[in-house]
Design a protein around this motif. Structure first.
Motif, PDB file in Angstrom:
ATOM      1  N   ILE A  18       0.667  -1.262  -0.039  1.00 24.58           N
ATOM      2  CA  ILE A  18       0.182   0.144  -0.027  1.00 24.58           C
ATOM      3  C   ILE A  18       0.914   1.299   0.010  1.00 24.58           C
ATOM      4  CG2 ILE A  18      -1.856   1.192   1.170  1.00 24.58           C
ATOM      5  CD1 ILE A  18      -2.499  -1.364   2.504  1.00 24.58           C
ATOM      6  N   GLU A  19       0.700   2.112  -1.114  1.00 23.00           N
ATOM      7  CA  GLU A  19       1.473   3.388  -1.029  1.00 23.00           C
ATOM      8  C   GLU A  19       0.548   4.474  -0.335  1.00 23.00           C
ATOM      9  OE1 GLU A  19       4.341   5.719  -4.132  1.00 23.00           O
ATOM     10  OE2 GLU A  19       2.624   4.338  -4.971  1.00 23.00           O
ATOM     11  N   TRP A  20       1.166   5.093   0.229  1.00 19.68           N
ATOM     12  CA  TRP A  20       0.456   6.378   1.106  1.00 19.68           C
ATOM     13  C   TRP A  20       1.379   7.505   1.358  1.00 19.68           C
ATOM     14  CZ3 TRP A  20       1.261   7.854   6.119  1.00 19.68           C
ATOM     15  CH2 TRP A  20       2.041   7.210   6.982  1.00 19.68           C
ATOM     16  N   LEU A  41      -5.596  -6.042   4.329  1.00 28.67           N
ATOM     17  CA  LEU A  41      -5.477  -4.965   3.440  1.00 28.67           C
ATOM     18  C   LEU A  41      -6.672  -3.901   3.230  1.00 28.67           C
ATOM     19  CD1 LEU A  41      -4.221  -4.170   0.584  1.00 28.67           C
ATOM     20  CD2 LEU A  41      -5.479  -5.900  -0.587  1.00 28.67           C
ATOM     21  N   SER A  42      -7.759  -4.544   3.416  1.00 32.61           N
ATOM     22  CA  SER A  42      -8.997  -3.448   3.368  1.00 32.61           C
ATOM     23  C   SER A  42      -9.112  -2.533   4.746  1.00 32.61           C
ATOM     24  CB  SER A  42     -10.298  -4.347   3.138  1.00 32.61           C
ATOM     25  OG  SER A  42     -10.592  -4.969   4.305  1.00 32.61           O
ATOM     26  N   PHE A  43      -8.668  -3.222   5.936  1.00 40.38           N
ATOM     27  CA  PHE A  43      -8.464  -2.383   6.887  1.00 40.38           C
ATOM     28  C   PHE A  43      -7.656  -1.401   6.825  1.00 40.38           C
ATOM     29  CE2 PHE A  43      -6.197  -1.021  10.871  1.00 40.38           C
ATOM     30  CZ  PHE A  43      -7.028  -0.845  11.827  1.00 40.38           C
ATOM     31  N   TYR A  47      -8.165   2.793   6.796  1.00 40.28           N
ATOM     32  CA  TYR A  47      -7.458   3.503   7.593  1.00 40.28           C
ATOM     33  C   TYR A  47      -6.914   4.926   6.961  1.00 40.28           C
ATOM     34  CZ  TYR A  47      -3.850   4.855  11.242  1.00 40.28           C
ATOM     35  OH  TYR A  47      -3.198   5.501  12.352  1.00 40.28           O
ATOM     36  N   LEU A  48      -6.151   4.481   5.858  1.00 40.58           N
ATOM     37  CA  LEU A  48      -5.578   5.579   5.127  1.00 40.58           C
ATOM     38  C   LEU A  48      -6.628   6.474   4.455  1.00 40.58           C
ATOM     39  CD1 LEU A  48      -2.547   3.349   3.870  1.00 40.58           C
ATOM     40  CD2 LEU A  48      -2.413   5.328   5.714  1.00 40.58           C
ATOM     41  N   SER A  49      -7.701   5.709   3.830  1.00 46.31           N
ATOM     42  CA  SER A  49      -8.422   6.626   3.059  1.00 46.31           C
ATOM     43  C   SER A  49      -9.430   7.750   4.054  1.00 46.31           C
ATOM     44  CB  SER A  49      -9.522   5.473   2.217  1.00 46.31           C
ATOM     45  OG  SER A  49      -8.843   4.775   1.372  1.00 46.31           O
ATOM     46  N   ALA A  50      -9.453   7.256   4.944  1.00 43.76           N
ATOM     47  CA  ALA A  50     -10.368   8.005   5.927  1.00 43.76           C
ATOM     48  C   ALA A  50      -9.462   9.308   6.236  1.00 43.76           C
ATOM     49  CB  ALA A  50     -10.464   7.241   7.353  1.00 43.76           C
ATOM     50  N   ARG A  51      -8.166   9.036   6.100  1.00 45.53           N
ATOM     51  CA  ARG A  51      -7.249  10.304   6.382  1.00 45.53           C
ATOM     52  C   ARG A  51      -6.650  11.067   5.088  1.00 45.53           C
ATOM     53  NH1 ARG A  51      -7.622   6.548   9.978  1.00 45.53           N
ATOM     54  NH2 ARG A  51      -7.328   7.210  12.164  1.00 45.53           N
ATOM     55  N   ASN A  52      -7.420  10.690   4.068  1.00 48.22           N
ATOM     56  CA  ASN A  52      -6.829  11.204   2.699  1.00 48.22           C
ATOM     57  C   ASN A  52      -5.315  10.816   2.666  1.00 48.22           C
ATOM     58  OD1 ASN A  52      -9.297  12.067   1.842  1.00 48.22           O
ATOM     59  ND2 ASN A  52      -9.310  13.917   3.083  1.00 48.22           N
ATOM     60  N   PHE A  53      -4.761   9.863   3.117  1.00 48.19           N
ATOM     61  CA  PHE A  53      -3.506   9.367   2.931  1.00 48.19           C
ATOM     62  C   PHE A  53      -3.107   8.487   1.907  1.00 48.19           C
ATOM     63  CE2 PHE A  53      -2.204  10.267   7.637  1.00 48.19           C
ATOM     64  CZ  PHE A  53      -2.425  11.668   7.569  1.00 48.19           C
ATOM     65  N   PHE A  54      -4.363   7.709   1.343  1.00 49.28           N
ATOM     66  CA  PHE A  54      -4.125   6.648   0.650  1.00 49.28           C
ATOM     67  C   PHE A  54      -3.861   7.107  -0.803  1.00 49.28           C
ATOM     68  CE2 PHE A  54      -6.093   3.541  -2.326  1.00 49.28           C
ATOM     69  CZ  PHE A  54      -5.598   2.405  -1.996  1.00 49.28           C
ATOM     70  N   ILE A  55      -2.835   6.216  -1.600  1.00 50.86           N
ATOM     71  CA  ILE A  55      -2.423   6.650  -2.795  1.00 50.86           C
ATOM     72  C   ILE A  55      -2.842   5.226  -3.801  1.00 50.86           C
ATOM     73  CG2 ILE A  55      -0.657   7.037  -4.634  1.00 50.86           C
ATOM     74  CD1 ILE A  55       0.854   8.434  -2.246  1.00 50.86           C
ATOM     75  N   GLY A  56      -2.344   3.931  -3.539  1.00 49.98           N
ATOM     76  CA  GLY A  56      -2.684   2.877  -4.312  1.00 49.98           C
ATOM     77  C   GLY A  56      -2.165   1.782  -3.762  1.00 49.98           C
ATOM     78  N   THR A  57      -2.397   0.733  -4.238  1.00 45.67           N
ATOM     79  CA  THR A  57      -2.109  -0.887  -3.932  1.00 45.67           C
ATOM     80  C   THR A  57      -1.266  -1.432  -5.092  1.00 45.67           C
ATOM     81  OG1 THR A  57      -4.026  -1.869  -4.352  1.00 45.67           O
ATOM     82  CG2 THR A  57      -3.810  -0.912  -2.073  1.00 45.67           C
ATOM     83  N   LYS A  58      -0.535  -2.216  -4.710  1.00 50.30           N
ATOM     84  CA  LYS A  58       0.266  -3.174  -5.602  1.00 50.30           C
ATOM     85  C   LYS A  58       0.128  -4.433  -4.974  1.00 50.30           C
ATOM     86  CE  LYS A  58       4.025  -0.524  -6.180  1.00 50.30           C
ATOM     87  NZ  LYS A  58       5.353  -0.167  -6.582  1.00 50.30           N
ATOM     88  N   VAL A  59      -0.195  -5.552  -5.996  1.00 48.82           N
ATOM     89  CA  VAL A  59      -0.074  -7.053  -5.385  1.00 48.82           C
ATOM     90  C   VAL A  59       1.457  -7.346  -5.563  1.00 48.82           C
ATOM     91  CG1 VAL A  59      -0.671  -9.380  -6.251  1.00 48.82           C
ATOM     92  CG2 VAL A  59      -2.356  -7.462  -6.459  1.00 48.82           C
ATOM     93  N   ILE A  60       1.767  -8.025  -4.464  1.00 51.16           N
ATOM     94  CA  ILE A  60       3.237  -8.703  -4.647  1.00 51.16           C
ATOM     95  C   ILE A  60       3.226 -10.169  -5.263  1.00 51.16           C
ATOM     96  CG2 ILE A  60       4.831  -9.620  -2.959  1.00 51.16           C
ATOM     97  CD1 ILE A  60       3.830  -7.712  -0.816  1.00 51.16           C
TER      98      ILE A  60
END
Ligand SMILES: [Zn+2]
Length: 65
Positions: A18-20, A41-43, A47-60
């Motif tokens: 998760i990039e943030w 992952l969803s937690f 958490y980050l989305s609620a703070r507007n910190f979320f950028i994106g996810t990448k699958v390993i």
């Protein structure tokens, strides 16, 4: 490289990254990366989305060798 889930108390192998960024402390485009297992992952995204910190996810990519 085996990343472990960033959720406190969870040591499971991570399946996603998760990039943030916190715009107040991460200036000039710097970002942070958390690792997450399937369960958290969803937690962590929520958490980050609620703070507007979320950028994106990448699958390993799983490597079975
Ligand atoms: Zn986890």
């Amino acid at each position: 490289m085996t990343a472990k889930c960033s959720r406190a108390g969870c040591g499971a192998a991570a399946t996603s990254l998760i990039e943030w960024a916190n715009p107040k402390i991460h200036t000039s485009g710097r970002t942070k990366t958390w690792a997450a297992c399937d369960e958290h992952l969803s937690f962590l995204v929520d958490y980050l989305s609620a703070r507007n910190f979320f950028i994106g996810t990448k699958v390993i990519e799983a490597k079975h060798d």
